[in-house]
Design an enzyme around this catalytic site. Structure first.
Site, short mmCIF file in Angstrom:
data_model
loop_
_atom_site.label_atom_id
_atom_site.label_comp_id
_atom_site.label_asym_id
_atom_site.label_seq_id
_atom_site.Cartn_x
_atom_site.Cartn_y
_atom_site.Cartn_z
N HIS A 64 86.13 29.56 -92.66
CA HIS A 64 85.71 30.12 -91.38
C HIS A 64 85.55 29.01 -90.34
O HIS A 64 85.55 27.84 -90.67
CB HIS A 64 84.40 30.89 -91.51
CG HIS A 64 83.22 30.04 -91.91
ND1 HIS A 64 82.79 29.94 -93.21
CD2 HIS A 64 82.38 29.26 -91.19
CE1 HIS A 64 81.74 29.14 -93.27
NE2 HIS A 64 81.47 28.70 -92.05
N GLU A 104 82.94 21.40 -92.80
CA GLU A 104 82.12 21.76 -93.95
C GLU A 104 83.02 21.97 -95.14
O GLU A 104 84.05 22.64 -95.05
CB GLU A 104 81.35 23.05 -93.64
CG GLU A 104 80.49 23.53 -94.78
CD GLU A 104 79.77 24.84 -94.44
OE1 GLU A 104 78.75 25.11 -95.09
OE2 GLU A 104 80.23 25.58 -93.55
N GLU A 137 82.30 32.67 -87.65
CA GLU A 137 80.87 32.78 -87.93
C GLU A 137 80.14 32.60 -86.61
O GLU A 137 80.26 31.54 -85.97
CB GLU A 137 80.44 31.71 -88.92
CG GLU A 137 78.94 31.63 -89.13
CD GLU A 137 78.54 30.40 -89.94
OE1 GLU A 137 77.45 29.87 -89.68
OE2 GLU A 137 79.32 29.96 -90.82
#
Length: 142
Positions: A7, A119, A56
């Site tokens: 995402h 991430e 997100e």
């Protein structure tokens, strides 16, 4: 090594207005996480049939006075990896700083040469804590 796009996170100031905007683009809410303790909500939205490629939306309940002027709307890219320790070791061996080491066997953060936060999340179950990662301190910010 297998990598999967997960995402892209953006911070939002007006959650309702932002959700309405993305709904106009054809995105629907696919998942929500509200944290009473952290005082934030994470809302995932994706086009129908593409639920595995969401954005997100991160909404801080107490506001974020820096938005929209400080460039903090864009948060990070996220990728799932087969072995987070192996991936972090490969990156570190290539001279990449591990900003947030995978102490928990699940999550790490690094930055691209252009300072984009990335991430890394362990696909499947968390790995058992392992050195040197378990005791490694965070570096900089992510």
């Amino acid at each position: 090594m297998k990598v999967k796009y997960l995402h892209t996170m953006i911070r939002v100031k007006d959650l309702d207005a932002t959700m309405k905007f993305f709904a106009l683009l054809g995105l629907k809410e696919t998942k929500r996480y509200d944290s009473e303790q952290g005082r934030f909500s994470l809302i995932f939205m994706a086009p129908e049939g593409q639920e595995d490629c969401p954005i997100e939306l991160t909404y801080n309940w107490d506001g974020d006075d820096g938005l929209p002027s400080d460039g903090r709307h864009f948060g990070h890219l996220a990728y799932g990896v087969e072995n987070i320790y192996e991936m972090c070791q490969n990156l570190q061996d290539a001279g990449i700083t591990i900003n947030r080491p995978p102490r928990d066997g699940h999550m790490a953060f690094v930055r691209s040469p252009d300072n984009i936060s990335v991430e890394l999340l362990q696909l499947g179950d968390r790995l058992e804590p392992q050195e040197p990662w378990a005791s490694m301190e965070s570096t900089g910010h992510w």
